[in-house]
Scaffold this motif. Structure first.
Motif, PDB file in Angstrom:
ATOM      1  N   LYS A   1      12.243  10.690 -21.051  1.00  0.00           N
ATOM      2  CA  LYS A   1      11.170   9.692 -21.189  1.00  0.00           C
ATOM      3  C   LYS A   1      11.737   8.281 -21.205  1.00  0.00           C
ATOM      4  CE  LYS A   1       7.993  12.698 -23.719  1.00  0.00           C
ATOM      5  NZ  LYS A   1       7.263  12.906 -24.988  1.00  0.00           N
ATOM      6  N   GLU A   2      12.823   8.087 -21.931  1.00  0.00           N
ATOM      7  CA  GLU A   2      13.448   6.768 -21.991  1.00  0.00           C
ATOM      8  C   GLU A   2      13.989   6.377 -20.620  1.00  0.00           C
ATOM      9  OE1 GLU A   2      13.945   9.221 -24.046  1.00  0.00           O
ATOM     10  OE2 GLU A   2      13.411   8.505 -26.047  1.00  0.00           O
ATOM     11  N   GLN A   3      14.531   7.366 -19.913  1.00  0.00           N
ATOM     12  CA  GLN A   3      15.103   7.107 -18.594  1.00  0.00           C
ATOM     13  C   GLN A   3      14.019   6.732 -17.588  1.00  0.00           C
ATOM     14  OE1 GLN A   3      16.692  10.532 -16.538  1.00  0.00           O
ATOM     15  NE2 GLN A   3      18.213   9.296 -15.465  1.00  0.00           N
ATOM     16  N   ILE A   4      12.957   7.518 -17.528  1.00  0.00           N
ATOM     17  CA  ILE A   4      11.938   7.300 -16.508  1.00  0.00           C
ATOM     18  C   ILE A   4      11.116   6.054 -16.784  1.00  0.00           C
ATOM     19  CG2 ILE A   4      10.081   8.657 -17.561  1.00  0.00           C
ATOM     20  CD1 ILE A   4      11.062   8.594 -13.841  1.00  0.00           C
ATOM     21  N   SER A   5      10.981   5.661 -18.041  1.00  0.00           N
ATOM     22  CA  SER A   5      10.169   4.486 -18.371  1.00  0.00           C
ATOM     23  C   SER A   5      10.736   3.212 -17.735  1.00  0.00           C
ATOM     24  CB  SER A   5      10.061   4.321 -19.884  1.00  0.00           C
ATOM     25  OG  SER A   5      11.332   4.059 -20.456  1.00  0.00           O
ATOM     26  N   LEU A   6      12.020   3.191 -17.455  1.00  0.00           N
ATOM     27  CA  LEU A   6      12.636   2.027 -16.813  1.00  0.00           C
ATOM     28  C   LEU A   6      12.124   1.821 -15.394  1.00  0.00           C
ATOM     29  CD1 LEU A   6      16.344   2.638 -17.924  1.00  0.00           C
ATOM     30  CD2 LEU A   6      14.716   1.032 -18.951  1.00  0.00           C
ATOM     31  N   TYR A   7      11.566   2.884 -14.802  1.00  0.00           N
ATOM     32  CA  TYR A   7      11.147   2.844 -13.406  1.00  0.00           C
ATOM     33  C   TYR A   7       9.657   2.579 -13.231  1.00  0.00           C
ATOM     34  CZ  TYR A   7      15.737   4.914 -12.462  1.00  0.00           C
ATOM     35  OH  TYR A   7      17.089   5.145 -12.380  1.00  0.00           O
ATOM     36  N   PHE A   8       8.903   2.541 -14.331  1.00  0.00           N
ATOM     37  CA  PHE A   8       7.445   2.477 -14.240  1.00  0.00           C
ATOM     38  C   PHE A   8       6.938   1.289 -13.424  1.00  0.00           C
ATOM     39  CE2 PHE A   8       6.304   5.153 -18.240  1.00  0.00           C
ATOM     40  CZ  PHE A   8       6.625   6.299 -17.538  1.00  0.00           C
ATOM     41  N   SER A   9       7.643   0.176 -13.448  1.00  0.00           N
ATOM     42  CA  SER A   9       7.191  -1.016 -12.735  1.00  0.00           C
ATOM     43  C   SER A   9       7.372  -0.894 -11.220  1.00  0.00           C
ATOM     44  CB  SER A   9       7.949  -2.251 -13.227  1.00  0.00           C
ATOM     45  OG  SER A   9       7.693  -2.493 -14.588  1.00  0.00           O
ATOM     46  N   TYR A  10       8.121   0.117 -10.779  1.00  0.00           N
ATOM     47  CA  TYR A  10       8.482   0.206  -9.369  1.00  0.00           C
ATOM     48  C   TYR A  10       7.950   1.463  -8.691  1.00  0.00           C
ATOM     49  CZ  TYR A  10      11.687  -3.140 -11.410  1.00  0.00           C
ATOM     50  OH  TYR A  10      12.216  -4.185 -12.124  1.00  0.00           O
ATOM     51  N   ILE A  11       7.391   2.386  -9.459  1.00  0.00           N
ATOM     52  CA  ILE A  11       6.868   3.624  -8.877  1.00  0.00           C
ATOM     53  C   ILE A  11       5.369   3.730  -9.150  1.00  0.00           C
ATOM     54  CG2 ILE A  11       9.091   4.795  -9.097  1.00  0.00           C
ATOM     55  CD1 ILE A  11       8.023   6.276 -11.534  1.00  0.00           C
ATOM     56  N   ASP A  12       4.719   4.659  -8.452  1.00  0.00           N
ATOM     57  CA  ASP A  12       3.265   4.789  -8.548  1.00  0.00           C
ATOM     58  C   ASP A  12       2.820   6.057  -9.257  1.00  0.00           C
ATOM     59  OD1 ASP A  12       2.390   2.439  -6.709  1.00  0.00           O
ATOM     60  OD2 ASP A  12       3.922   3.503  -5.550  1.00  0.00           O
ATOM     61  N   ALA A  13       3.704   7.027  -9.385  1.00  0.00           N
ATOM     62  CA  ALA A  13       3.376   8.280 -10.058  1.00  0.00           C
ATOM     63  C   ALA A  13       4.669   9.012 -10.363  1.00  0.00           C
ATOM     64  CB  ALA A  13       2.468   9.151  -9.182  1.00  0.00           C
ATOM     65  N   ILE A  14       4.588   9.968 -11.288  1.00  0.00           N
ATOM     66  CA  ILE A  14       5.726  10.855 -11.522  1.00  0.00           C
ATOM     67  C   ILE A  14       5.283  12.294 -11.271  1.00  0.00           C
ATOM     68  CG2 ILE A  14       6.800   9.291 -13.167  1.00  0.00           C
ATOM     69  CD1 ILE A  14       5.975  11.182 -15.408  1.00  0.00           C
TER      70      ILE A  14
ATOM     71  N   SER B   1       0.806  -1.226   0.000  1.00  0.00           N
ATOM     72  CA  SER B   1       0.000   0.000   0.000  1.00  0.00           C
ATOM     73  C   SER B   1       0.838   1.275   0.000  1.00  0.00           C
ATOM     74  CB  SER B   1      -0.924   0.014   1.222  1.00  0.00           C
ATOM     75  OG  SER B   1      -0.158  -0.080   2.414  1.00  0.00           O
ATOM     76  N   ASP B   2       2.151   1.168   0.219  1.00  0.00           N
ATOM     77  CA  ASP B   2       3.023   2.340   0.194  1.00  0.00           C
ATOM     78  C   ASP B   2       3.184   2.847  -1.239  1.00  0.00           C
ATOM     79  OD1 ASP B   2       3.333   1.984   2.889  1.00  0.00           O
ATOM     80  OD2 ASP B   2       5.300   1.041   2.744  1.00  0.00           O
ATOM     81  N   LYS B   3       3.380   4.142  -1.382  1.00  0.00           N
ATOM     82  CA  LYS B   3       3.475   4.752  -2.708  1.00  0.00           C
ATOM     83  C   LYS B   3       4.831   5.427  -2.906  1.00  0.00           C
ATOM     84  CE  LYS B   3      -0.804   3.584  -3.312  1.00  0.00           C
ATOM     85  NZ  LYS B   3      -1.111   2.384  -4.145  1.00  0.00           N
ATOM     86  N   ILE B   4       5.337   5.330  -4.147  1.00  0.00           N
ATOM     87  CA  ILE B   4       6.571   6.014  -4.534  1.00  0.00           C
ATOM     88  C   ILE B   4       6.259   6.964  -5.685  1.00  0.00           C
ATOM     89  CG2 ILE B   4       8.915   5.791  -5.423  1.00  0.00           C
ATOM     90  CD1 ILE B   4       8.998   2.968  -4.281  1.00  0.00           C
ATOM     91  N   ILE B   5       6.603   8.220  -5.491  1.00  0.00           N
ATOM     92  CA  ILE B   5       6.466   9.248  -6.528  1.00  0.00           C
ATOM     93  C   ILE B   5       7.871   9.693  -6.917  1.00  0.00           C
ATOM     94  CG2 ILE B   5       5.531  11.533  -7.083  1.00  0.00           C
ATOM     95  CD1 ILE B   5       3.581  11.054  -4.661  1.00  0.00           C
ATOM     96  N   MET B   6       8.172   9.731  -8.200  1.00  0.00           N
ATOM     97  CA  MET B   6       9.503  10.159  -8.639  1.00  0.00           C
ATOM     98  C   MET B   6       9.412  11.498  -9.373  1.00  0.00           C
ATOM     99  SD  MET B   6      12.378   8.205 -10.961  1.00  0.00           S
ATOM    100  CE  MET B   6      12.962   7.189  -9.605  1.00  0.00           C
TER     101      MET B   6
END
Length: 225
Positions: free
Chosen positions: A117-130, A102-107
């Motif tokens: 965009k290419e850089q942040i897309s690598l993190y999509f599976s591990y974060i909840d919002a940008i 239930s914890d959330k990660i925002i980057m």
């Protein structure tokens, strides 16, 4: 439209953002760059205890090591984390694996950075919002600049992103309606532009910011009906 007011340091700040009607409260804990708004995690924990129900506390940190961030989470008792440094992918994986489901990660990211965009897309599976924020080119610090960025870029990011996107960077009561109408974010976040000349949280500015943010959302809904 979710509205977060960041950089809270005192019970007075808590009272102001509650009266203003904010949805989320940001506490700056764990710094790498100088800022007058950073507080100790124990101070954050004490202030979070003063929040009423339905206002979400957010831990905002510049730290980059998962174990150090987890230590802040434990001491502050805040379970939503907003990262203002780009962590190595392995650190994000460690952080995600040790948090509750239930914890959330925002980057926070700079939409004007080349190839972001290419850089942040690598993190999509591990974060909840940008969170789209402005970067100080002289220090590399993300956020707290009081400067807007290119909202056309932000709008394009939202059109293409699979995650909720929060808009930040130089937002204030005068420009927030225009920003929301153009970008159509999931939420908005402000700090430095909601203070008075003495660098204190200003109730009138906070109240106007929240009100105009909510009004802008209603206008968008009317336009799409």
């Amino acid at each position: 439209m979710r509205v977060k007011i960041c950089g809270l340091k005192s019970e007075s700040d808590i009272n102001i953002i509650v009266e203003a009607g904010a949805d989320a409260a940001g506490f700056l804990v764990g710094q790498l760059h100088a800022s007058p708004d950073f507080i100790l995690p124990t101070t954050a924990a004490r202030l979070v205890a003063k929040l009423p129900p339905y206002i979400t506390p957010v831990l905002v940190t510049q730290l980059t090591q998962a174990n150090e961030i987890l230590d802040l989470v434990a001491k502050s008792e805040i379970r939503t984390i907003q990262l203002h440094s780009i962590l190595d992918l392995k650190e994000i994986k460690i952080l995600r694996s040790k948090l509750y489901a239930s914890d959330k990660i925002i980057m926070a990211v700079n939409p004007e950075k080349q190839n972001f965009k290419e850089q942040i897309s690598l993190y999509f599976s591990y974060i909840d919002a940008i969170l789209l924020d402005t970067c100080d080119p002289s220090t590399g610090e993300m956020g707290g600049t009081g400067i807007t960025h290119d909202w056309d870029l932000s709008a394009k990011v939202i059109e293409e992103c699979c995650l909720p996107v929060i808009l930040a960077g130089g937002l204030n009561p005068e420009n927030i309606e225009t920003a929301i109408m153009k970008v159509k974010p999931f939420g908005v976040d402000a700090n430095s532009c909601l203070k008075n000349i003495n660098n204190e949280r200003d109730l009138k500015l906070c109240r106007e910011f929240v009100l105009r943010s909510k009004q802008a959302e209603l206008k968008i809904k009317k336009c799409t009906c």
